[in-house]
Design an enzyme around this catalytic site. Structure first.
Site, PDB file in Angstrom:
ATOM      1  N   ASP A  58       1.413   2.135   1.401  1.00 42.03           N
ATOM      2  CA  ASP A  58       1.059   2.634   2.505  1.00 42.03           C
ATOM      3  C   ASP A  58       0.406   2.654   3.682  1.00 42.03           C
ATOM      4  O   ASP A  58       0.778   3.375   4.239  1.00 42.03           O
ATOM      5  CB  ASP A  58       0.570   3.700   2.058  1.00 42.03           C
ATOM      6  CG  ASP A  58      -1.468   3.720   1.727  1.00 42.03           C
ATOM      7  OD1 ASP A  58      -1.018   1.925   2.092  1.00 42.03           O
ATOM      8  OD2 ASP A  58      -2.183   3.790   0.987  1.00 42.03           O
ATOM      9  N   SER A  59       0.375   1.406   4.054  1.00 37.50           N
ATOM     10  CA  SER A  59       0.337   1.057   5.551  1.00 37.50           C
ATOM     11  C   SER A  59       1.516   1.387   6.385  1.00 37.50           C
ATOM     12  O   SER A  59       1.580   0.912   7.409  1.00 37.50           O
ATOM     13  CB  SER A  59       0.229  -0.023   5.848  1.00 37.50           C
ATOM     14  OG  SER A  59       1.275  -1.659   4.822  1.00 37.50           O
ATOM     15  N   ASP A  99       1.748   1.251  -3.202  1.00 39.89           N
ATOM     16  CA  ASP A  99       0.492   1.869  -3.625  1.00 39.89           C
ATOM     17  C   ASP A  99       0.803   3.468  -4.500  1.00 39.89           C
ATOM     18  O   ASP A  99       1.787   4.224  -3.534  1.00 39.89           O
ATOM     19  CB  ASP A  99       0.366   1.795  -2.224  1.00 39.89           C
ATOM     20  CG  ASP A  99      -0.231   1.201  -1.503  1.00 39.89           C
ATOM     21  OD1 ASP A  99      -1.069   0.688  -2.290  1.00 39.89           O
ATOM     22  OD2 ASP A  99      -0.457   0.547  -0.588  1.00 39.89           O
ATOM     23  N   LYS A 128      -0.386   0.654  -7.092  1.00 39.03           N
ATOM     24  CA  LYS A 128      -2.236  -0.343  -7.246  1.00 39.03           C
ATOM     25  C   LYS A 128      -2.409   0.745  -6.078  1.00 39.03           C
ATOM     26  O   LYS A 128      -1.905   2.291  -6.061  1.00 39.03           O
ATOM     27  CB  LYS A 128      -1.446  -1.370  -6.094  1.00 39.03           C
ATOM     28  CG  LYS A 128      -3.439  -1.151  -5.178  1.00 39.03           C
ATOM     29  CD  LYS A 128      -3.403  -2.442  -4.203  1.00 39.03           C
ATOM     30  CE  LYS A 128      -2.355  -1.836  -2.604  1.00 39.03           C
ATOM     31  NZ  LYS A 128      -3.789  -0.885  -1.824  1.00 39.03           N
ATOM     32  N   GLU A 130      -6.629   2.544  -4.706  1.00 27.84           N
ATOM     33  CA  GLU A 130      -7.833   2.098  -4.342  1.00 27.84           C
ATOM     34  C   GLU A 130      -9.050   2.651  -4.918  1.00 27.84           C
ATOM     35  O   GLU A 130      -9.523   3.634  -5.212  1.00 27.84           O
ATOM     36  CB  GLU A 130      -7.827   2.490  -3.228  1.00 27.84           C
ATOM     37  CG  GLU A 130      -6.742   1.946  -2.315  1.00 27.84           C
ATOM     38  CD  GLU A 130      -6.950   2.445  -0.728  1.00 27.84           C
ATOM     39  OE1 GLU A 130      -5.667   2.089   0.395  1.00 27.84           O
ATOM     40  OE2 GLU A 130      -7.790   3.200  -0.218  1.00 27.84           O
ATOM     41  N   GLU A 197     -10.469  -6.672  -0.445  1.00 25.46           N
ATOM     42  CA  GLU A 197     -10.370  -6.014   1.267  1.00 25.46           C
ATOM     43  C   GLU A 197     -11.573  -6.928   1.767  1.00 25.46           C
ATOM     44  O   GLU A 197     -12.349  -5.630   1.692  1.00 25.46           O
ATOM     45  CB  GLU A 197      -9.355  -5.257   1.540  1.00 25.46           C
ATOM     46  CG  GLU A 197      -8.868  -4.771   3.223  1.00 25.46           C
ATOM     47  CD  GLU A 197      -7.963  -3.746   3.180  1.00 25.46           C
ATOM     48  OE1 GLU A 197      -7.624  -3.887   4.618  1.00 25.46           O
ATOM     49  OE2 GLU A 197      -7.380  -3.237   2.057  1.00 25.46           O
TER      50      GLU A 197
END
Length: 284
Positions: A58-59, A99, A128, A130, A197
């Site tokens: 999602d970057s 993501d 993925k 978070e 991260e």
């Protein structure tokens, strides 16, 4: 303006990666390589360069759409880019992770399942999400229903406002203990991979040691994880602004994008990236 170049067959002779093969790679001590990808062309180039896994991150909200965080990215946009990358990997070998964007899994396990299904129907082989704590319930729900899950701890960009910015996590004993506890809970819930991260190298090493079967993927987490990931634009040196210290510009070392990608793969595999000092953080 359009391109009339015809797609070429992928010369990559590797077998398609599977969750089993990635775990086996980790078990024998071979580093796992991951890179972000957002379109078919770069996905194919990365696969041909030997990347083990690709992440539709999602970057893309910051790199492709111009936002200042990942939060505005929608599920529909993630589905679109996942489809693009999956097409680029047709006939290829890399394992595809996508993501779950902000707001697509926080409400309930049922919402998480619906969002994961959309990404997997678009071509993702793993999703993925978070954070720790409450996410263990989501992970267990997805894994029980046949969805491979990659967790993500440390600096979690979707929580950047709650974390007070893009800063190293787990530097004191108490916060490091929380990260280790959350990692264990997520692994016990069935997460097969975990991105670590922006945390001290010692904390990431402890997470890996606590969960030896877990395929940990570091980004700013030191050299002792099972593998490494970088953002494509960062490692090619095209991201504007000041980059984090854990980034290495592989494009500066080679004459082409293809060469930069191969250099990245080689450096992760032989352990020369990340450097344990230049690309890492220490606990306070």
């Amino acid at each position: 303006m359009s391109s009339h170049a015809q797609p070429t067959s992928n010369p990559n002779s590797r077998k398609p990666a599977t969750l089993h093969s990635l775990r086996a790679m980790h078990a024998r001590g071979e580093k796992v390589t991951m890179l972000t990808a957002y379109d078919a062309t770069f996905a194919r180039l990365a696969d041909e360069a030997g990347l083990d896994t690709l992440l539709v991150g999602d970057s893309l909200g910051m790199l492709l759409q111009g936002y200042n965080s990942t939060i505005p990215v929608s599920l529909d946009e993630m589905v679109y880019h996942t489809r693009c990358v999956a097409r680029g990997l047709q006939g290829g070998s890399a394992w595809l992770v996508s993501d779950l964007p902000f707001g697509s899994y926080q409400q309930s396990p049922a919402q998480a399942m619906a969002s994961a299904a959309a990404l997997m129907q678009a071509g993702a082989q793993m999703v993925k999400l978070e954070g720790g704590g409450w996410t263990a319930e989501m992970v267990r729900f997805l894994v029980d229903r046949g969805v491979p899950v990659c967790a993500h701890l440390g600096l979690t960009p979707q929580s950047v406002h709650a974390l007070g910015g893009y800063r190293v996590q787990g530097r004191d004993a108490d916060s490091a203990a929380v990260l280790r506890r959350h990692a264990r809970e997520l692994a016990d819930a069935g997460a097969a991979m975990m991105v670590l991260e922006l945390m001290p190298s010692s904390v990431a090493a402890d997470v890996q040691a606590d969960n030896p079967g877990l395929v940990t993927i570091g980004i700013g987490a030191g050299p002792d994880t099972a593998g490494q990931v970088l953002v494509l634009h960062d490692m090619l040196g095209v991201t504007r602004g000041k980059l984090p210290r854990f980034v290495r510009n592989f494009m500066a070392e080679g004459g082409s994008i293809e060469d930069a990608l191969r250099r990245y793969v080689a450096a992760v595999k032989d352990g020369s990236f990340p450097d344990p000092v230049a690309h890492a953080y220490a606990a306070s």
